[in-house]
Write a protein that holds these residues in place. Structure first.
Motif, mmCIF file in Angstrom:
data_model
loop_
_atom_site.group_PDB
_atom_site.id
_atom_site.type_symbol
_atom_site.label_atom_id
_atom_site.label_comp_id
_atom_site.label_asym_id
_atom_site.label_seq_id
_atom_site.Cartn_x
_atom_site.Cartn_y
_atom_site.Cartn_z
ATOM 1 N N TRP A 1 -11.290 -12.313 21.319
ATOM 2 C CA TRP A 1 -11.385 -10.971 21.901
ATOM 3 C C TRP A 1 -11.244 -11.055 23.429
ATOM 4 O O TRP A 1 -10.588 -10.218 24.045
ATOM 5 C CB TRP A 1 -12.721 -10.328 21.538
ATOM 6 N N ALA A 2 -11.862 -12.073 24.045
ATOM 7 C CA ALA A 2 -11.789 -12.214 25.499
ATOM 8 C C ALA A 2 -10.369 -12.528 25.958
ATOM 9 O O ALA A 2 -9.912 -12.007 26.982
ATOM 10 C CB ALA A 2 -12.757 -13.298 25.962
ATOM 11 N N VAL A 3 -9.663 -13.379 25.212
ATOM 12 C CA VAL A 3 -8.274 -13.684 25.556
ATOM 13 C C VAL A 3 -7.423 -12.422 25.461
ATOM 14 O O VAL A 3 -6.591 -12.128 26.325
ATOM 15 C CB VAL A 3 -7.717 -14.794 24.645
ATOM 16 N N ASP A 4 -7.649 -11.637 24.415
ATOM 17 C CA ASP A 4 -6.873 -10.410 24.222
ATOM 18 C C ASP A 4 -7.169 -9.387 25.310
ATOM 19 O O ASP A 4 -6.333 -8.542 25.627
ATOM 20 C CB ASP A 4 -7.179 -9.820 22.842
ATOM 21 N N ALA A 5 -8.368 -9.452 25.894
ATOM 22 C CA ALA A 5 -8.724 -8.550 26.980
ATOM 23 C C ALA A 5 -8.178 -9.011 28.326
ATOM 24 O O ALA A 5 -8.209 -8.257 29.298
ATOM 25 C CB ALA A 5 -10.244 -8.422 27.075
ATOM 26 N N THR A 6 -7.671 -10.227 28.389
ATOM 27 C CA THR A 6 -7.226 -10.813 29.651
ATOM 28 C C THR A 6 -5.711 -10.810 29.812
ATOM 29 O O THR A 6 -5.203 -10.572 30.907
ATOM 30 C CB THR A 6 -7.746 -12.259 29.776
ATOM 31 N N TRP A 7 -4.977 -11.067 28.723
ATOM 32 C CA TRP A 7 -3.521 -11.177 28.797
ATOM 33 C C TRP A 7 -2.840 -10.295 27.751
ATOM 34 O O TRP A 7 -3.378 -10.064 26.669
ATOM 35 C CB TRP A 7 -3.069 -12.615 28.570
ATOM 36 N N ASP A 8 -1.639 -9.861 28.083
ATOM 37 C CA ASP A 8 -0.807 -9.121 27.145
ATOM 38 C C ASP A 8 -0.402 -10.001 25.968
ATOM 39 O O ASP A 8 -0.272 -11.221 26.100
ATOM 40 C CB ASP A 8 0.483 -8.641 27.821
ATOM 41 N N GLY A 9 -0.129 -9.366 24.831
ATOM 42 C CA GLY A 9 0.508 -10.039 23.707
ATOM 43 C C GLY A 9 2.008 -9.945 23.860
ATOM 44 O O GLY A 9 2.501 -9.452 24.872
ATOM 45 N N PRO A 10 2.787 -10.373 22.861
ATOM 46 C CA PRO A 10 2.309 -10.950 21.602
ATOM 47 C C PRO A 10 1.784 -12.369 21.810
ATOM 48 O O PRO A 10 2.137 -13.033 22.779
ATOM 49 C CB PRO A 10 3.557 -10.929 20.724
ATOM 50 N N ALA B 1 -5.872 -18.137 39.051
ATOM 51 C CA ALA B 1 -5.243 -19.370 39.530
ATOM 52 C C ALA B 1 -3.799 -19.494 39.074
ATOM 53 O O ALA B 1 -3.009 -20.214 39.692
ATOM 54 C CB ALA B 1 -6.046 -20.579 39.044
ATOM 55 N N ALA B 2 -3.447 -18.811 37.990
ATOM 56 C CA ALA B 2 -2.081 -18.870 37.442
ATOM 57 C C ALA B 2 -1.607 -17.450 37.160
ATOM 58 O O ALA B 2 -1.448 -17.055 35.998
ATOM 59 C CB ALA B 2 -2.057 -19.724 36.176
ATOM 60 N N PRO B 3 -1.373 -16.647 38.205
ATOM 61 C CA PRO B 3 -1.093 -15.219 38.008
ATOM 62 C C PRO B 3 0.220 -14.930 37.289
ATOM 63 O O PRO B 3 0.380 -13.838 36.738
ATOM 64 C CB PRO B 3 -1.077 -14.664 39.442
ATOM 65 N N GLN B 4 1.156 -15.863 37.282
ATOM 66 C CA GLN B 4 2.440 -15.635 36.613
ATOM 67 C C GLN B 4 2.455 -16.162 35.176
ATOM 68 O O GLN B 4 3.457 -16.032 34.478
ATOM 69 C CB GLN B 4 3.569 -16.309 37.409
ATOM 70 N N TRP B 5 1.353 -16.753 34.750
ATOM 71 C CA TRP B 5 1.298 -17.400 33.432
ATOM 72 C C TRP B 5 0.561 -16.519 32.439
ATOM 73 O O TRP B 5 -0.406 -15.835 32.780
ATOM 74 C CB TRP B 5 0.584 -18.745 33.559
ATOM 75 N N SER B 6 1.025 -16.534 31.196
ATOM 76 C CA SER B 6 0.357 -15.830 30.109
ATOM 77 C C SER B 6 0.520 -16.653 28.842
ATOM 78 O O SER B 6 1.629 -17.093 28.532
ATOM 79 C CB SER B 6 0.966 -14.442 29.914
ATOM 80 N N PRO B 7 -0.558 -16.913 28.101
ATOM 81 C CA PRO B 7 -0.439 -17.751 26.904
ATOM 82 C C PRO B 7 0.260 -17.035 25.756
ATOM 83 O O PRO B 7 -0.121 -15.923 25.391
ATOM 84 C CB PRO B 7 -1.899 -18.066 26.550
ATOM 85 N N GLY B 8 1.267 -17.701 25.196
ATOM 86 C CA GLY B 8 1.939 -17.158 24.018
ATOM 87 C C GLY B 8 1.320 -17.642 22.730
ATOM 88 O O GLY B 8 1.667 -17.155 21.644
ATOM 89 N N SER B 9 0.383 -18.606 22.831
ATOM 90 C CA SER B 9 -0.334 -19.103 21.657
ATOM 91 C C SER B 9 -1.728 -19.534 22.089
ATOM 92 O O SER B 9 -1.931 -19.993 23.216
ATOM 93 C CB SER B 9 0.412 -20.269 21.007
#
Length: 335
Positions: free
Chosen positions: A104-113, A83-91
């Protein structure tokens, strides 16, 4: 799924990290802990106190529940990411995160940092979560902060791009549940809540969904709208399914022989930023018949629950329907 610069979290790395948890733990002790956790998970042991009391409880819980929780949360996060393909959580703040399946699931879904904070009221769970994260290979997980906190009324969260609350609301009193959802709504730019895919779990998600909307958030998934849920309470419930591969450890703890299981869950994802709503959501496993596919759908506000029959004459759409899965948007996105 995106790949991080470090080793991203995955079901495989999680299973590997879980591998030695029950070594040295007496089988009867592990079985007893698992039985108590199953009773609570299925709603037979209401409680508003921490479930995980010591190392044996935590080890049994992690082996029994963590792979399924990981897959359910990842499925919900995949819907938010769609639903938000351009968004990635920074925190990210994980409320009642226990041993860290949602992180672990968040880390498997979006790039860091990404700055990650896990809050839980059980220190043994936090300790094991740190231990598992340290063996993950993920820089984000290894750098996560694991902090003890009372999950309930009076909870104060740091502001974050993403707040997750998974398999926690059912452990709380109604008053504490409302307080936690309110605080998540205040602190998070995006909030994802996951509960067991039972009628009771769905009702908790439905109530929390209403609360998030009242707080000014917009539903990103699974609902195609912010209106009243069209499901008649007591007649049905909204839930989805995630396939979980069982390791030998998982089969041993759960007493099963199949190499997989299906985790049923209910969820809501809501945001304070614009998202791309789905036209409809598949709410049941598609039924494939000779020359046609039956899809149960939840559509736009006012349209409610509908059934679509997709036949060979629909061409490419028929092919897409045969490949469609429970929980996906319909028709398939072209973005």
């Amino acid at each position: 799924m995106n790949a991080s610069a470090s080793v991203p979290a995955s079901a495989e790395t999680l299973r590997s990290a879980l591998g030695g948890l029950l070594d040295g733990l007496p089988p009867k002790q592990a079985a007893s802990a698992v039985e108590r956790l199953i009773a609570n998970y299925r709603g037979r042991t209401p409680t508003d106190a921490p479930l995980l009391r010591d190392r044996s409880d935590v080890a049994a819980y992690a082996a029994y529940r963590m792979p399924a929780t990981f897959e359910a949360v990842r499925s919900a996060l995949d819907a938010l990411a769609g639903a938000a393909p351009q968004w990635s959580p920074g925190s990210h703040v994980d409320v009642g995160g226990g041993t860290g399946a949602a992180t672990w699931a968040v880390d498997a879904t979006w790039d860091g940092p990404r700055a990650t904070t896990v809050l839980d009221w059980a220190e043994p769970a936090l300790a094991l979560g740190r231990e598992l994260a340290a063996s993950s290979g993920s820089e984000v997980l290894r750098a996560a902060e694991w902090r003890r906190a009372v999950i309930g009324s009076g909870l104060a969260l740091p502001e974050a791009d993403l707040v997750t609350v998974s398999y926690v609301l059912g452990e709380l009193t109604p008053e504490a549940r409302r307080a936690v959802v309110a605080e998540a709504a205040r602190a998070g730019q995006a909030v994802v809540l996951i509960e067991p895919g039972t009628p009771e779990g769905y009702l908790r998600i439905r109530e929390a969904r209403d609360q998030l909307i009242a707080a000014g958030l917009k539903v990103a998934a699974p609902c195609p709208h912010d209106g009243t849920c069209p499901i008649e309470v007591g007649q049905d419930w909204c839930h989805f399914s995630a396939r979980v591969s069982r390791s030998s450890l998982h089969r041993k703890v759960k007493g099963g022989s199949l190499p997989y299981e299906d985790e049923k869950f209910s969820y809501v994802a809501a945001t304070r930023f614009p998202v791309e709503p789905v036209p409809s959501r598949i709410t049941r496993k598609p039924q494939i018949r000779k020359g046609l596919v039956l899809l149960e759908l939840c559509g736009p506000e006012g349209e409610g629950l509908t059934r679509a029959t997709v036949t060979k004459r629909h061409g490419d759409l028929y092919k897409a329907a045969r490949d469609a899965d429970w929980g996906q948007e319909w028709p398939p996105a072209t973005r």
